[in-house]
Structures are given as C-alpha cells and as structure tokens.
Design a protein around this motif. Structure first.
Motif, PDB file in Angstrom:
ATOM      1  N   GLY A   7       0.824  -1.213   0.000  1.00  0.00           N
ATOM      2  CA  GLY A   7       0.000   0.000   0.000  1.00  0.00           C
ATOM      3  C   GLY A   7       0.851   1.254   0.000  1.00  0.00           C
ATOM      4  O   GLY A   7       0.578   2.203  -0.734  1.00  0.00           O
ATOM      5  N   LEU A   8       1.894   1.258   0.827  1.00  0.00           N
ATOM      6  CA  LEU A   8       2.782   2.415   0.882  1.00  0.00           C
ATOM      7  C   LEU A   8       3.506   2.598  -0.450  1.00  0.00           C
ATOM      8  O   LEU A   8       3.649   3.723  -0.934  1.00  0.00           O
ATOM      9  CB  LEU A   8       3.788   2.269   2.022  1.00  0.00           C
ATOM     10  CG  LEU A   8       4.786   3.406   2.198  1.00  0.00           C
ATOM     11  CD1 LEU A   8       4.088   4.759   2.360  1.00  0.00           C
ATOM     12  CD2 LEU A   8       5.694   3.133   3.390  1.00  0.00           C
ATOM     13  N   GLU A   9       3.929   1.516  -1.067  1.00  0.00           N
ATOM     14  CA  GLU A   9       4.600   1.610  -2.368  1.00  0.00           C
ATOM     15  C   GLU A   9       3.655   2.158  -3.435  1.00  0.00           C
ATOM     16  O   GLU A   9       4.077   2.904  -4.314  1.00  0.00           O
ATOM     17  CB  GLU A   9       5.176   0.249  -2.765  1.00  0.00           C
ATOM     18  CG  GLU A   9       6.397  -0.108  -1.926  1.00  0.00           C
ATOM     19  CD  GLU A   9       6.848  -1.553  -2.079  1.00  0.00           C
ATOM     20  OE1 GLU A   9       6.175  -2.329  -2.803  1.00  0.00           O
ATOM     21  OE2 GLU A   9       7.872  -1.903  -1.460  1.00  0.00           O
ATOM     22  N   GLN A  10       2.366   1.823  -3.350  1.00  0.00           N
ATOM     23  CA  GLN A  10       1.389   2.388  -4.281  1.00  0.00           C
ATOM     24  C   GLN A  10       1.262   3.897  -4.075  1.00  0.00           C
ATOM     25  O   GLN A  10       1.191   4.659  -5.040  1.00  0.00           O
ATOM     26  CB  GLN A  10       0.034   1.710  -4.109  1.00  0.00           C
ATOM     27  CG  GLN A  10       0.002   0.295  -4.621  1.00  0.00           C
ATOM     28  CD  GLN A  10      -1.329  -0.386  -4.346  1.00  0.00           C
ATOM     29  OE1 GLN A  10      -2.247   0.179  -3.763  1.00  0.00           O
ATOM     30  NE2 GLN A  10      -1.435  -1.639  -4.770  1.00  0.00           N
ATOM     31  N   VAL A  11       1.229   4.324  -2.821  1.00  0.00           N
ATOM     32  CA  VAL A  11       1.152   5.763  -2.523  1.00  0.00           C
ATOM     33  C   VAL A  11       2.393   6.472  -3.060  1.00  0.00           C
ATOM     34  O   VAL A  11       2.298   7.527  -3.706  1.00  0.00           O
ATOM     35  CB  VAL A  11       1.002   6.007  -1.001  1.00  0.00           C
ATOM     36  CG1 VAL A  11       1.187   7.469  -0.646  1.00  0.00           C
ATOM     37  CG2 VAL A  11      -0.351   5.507  -0.518  1.00  0.00           C
ATOM     38  N   ILE A  12       3.549   5.904  -2.829  1.00  0.00           N
ATOM     39  CA  ILE A  12       4.796   6.491  -3.314  1.00  0.00           C
ATOM     40  C   ILE A  12       4.776   6.563  -4.842  1.00  0.00           C
ATOM     41  O   ILE A  12       5.184   7.565  -5.432  1.00  0.00           O
ATOM     42  CB  ILE A  12       6.013   5.695  -2.794  1.00  0.00           C
ATOM     43  CG1 ILE A  12       6.153   5.911  -1.282  1.00  0.00           C
ATOM     44  CG2 ILE A  12       7.293   6.096  -3.523  1.00  0.00           C
ATOM     45  CD1 ILE A  12       7.105   4.954  -0.596  1.00  0.00           C
ATOM     46  N   GLY A  13       4.261   5.526  -5.490  1.00  0.00           N
ATOM     47  CA  GLY A  13       4.142   5.528  -6.946  1.00  0.00           C
ATOM     48  C   GLY A  13       3.259   6.661  -7.439  1.00  0.00           C
ATOM     49  O   GLY A  13       3.584   7.330  -8.428  1.00  0.00           O
TER      50      GLY A  13
END
Length: 121
Positions: A7-13
C-alpha cells in the motif's frame, strides 16, 4: 506486513507519477507495523512525514477514524466479510465501489468520482 508495504509503495508511486515535490504526510495509529524501522525509512526516503495518533485517542484524526469505522461496518454487514475467501479482492472491489458507485449524503448524493469531476478535478 506485506500489504502495508504494498500500500505504501502504491502511494509512493502516485506521488512520483504526479511529480509531487511537496512534503506529504501519512497519518496512522500506533500499530506495530507503523513503528517498524523499514516502514519509516521508506517514508523518509520518499519525502513523507509520518504523523501518529496518540495511544487511545481516535480524536487525533476523527475523519479517518470515522471513515475506517464506516468501511469496516459496510464490509462486515453489506459485503459479508465474515464469509469472504479472498479479503484482498473484496477490499479492492469495495474501494472501487466506494469511489465510483456509492453516493454520499455529504456530496449531495454523488459519488466521490462524480463530485470531483463536477468540481473540475
């Protein structure tokens, strides 16, 4: 822990996709995953400030707390979470439903997507 990092990686993306250069803030409760060093390093390395509620004080972030409560209630009652075999797929379905199909009183019975479109976002 994997879903939290995904989820955090999606936000960063999304932040990178929008070429956002301002600081972003992620507000969480004090769950163990949010205290994990690798999680916080990922935040720091991506220009994200970590804000945490104080223990036992949901009033630190009442909007998110009430939203989470509604989502949990709807998933459990309306979407039969208790009998679900694939929770991740159900959550993905619910997010789409929430944004594109579920009218909201506070948005004059429009979906969040309709409301944002009408507002020019």
């Amino acid at each position: 822990m994997k879903p939290y990092f995904e989820g955090l990686e999606q936000v960063i993306g999304l932040i990178k996709e929008k070429e956002q250069t301002n600081l972003s803030t992620l507000h969480t409760d004090q769950g163990s995953v949010y205290s994990f060093e690798a999680f916080n390093k990922l935040l720091t390395n991506n220009n994200i400030i970590h804000s945490m509620s104080r223990a036992g004080t949901p009033t630190d972030n009442p909007i998110d707390e009430s939203l989470n409560g509604w989502i949990k209630d709807e998933l459990y009652i309306d979407f039969n979470l208790k009998k679900c075999d694939d929770v991740l797929s159900l959550i993905k379905y619910y997010i789409n439903y929430y944004n594109y199909e579920r009218p909201m009183y506070c948005l004059k019975y429009k979906t969040p997507h309709q409301y944002k479109t009408d507002m020019g976002y």
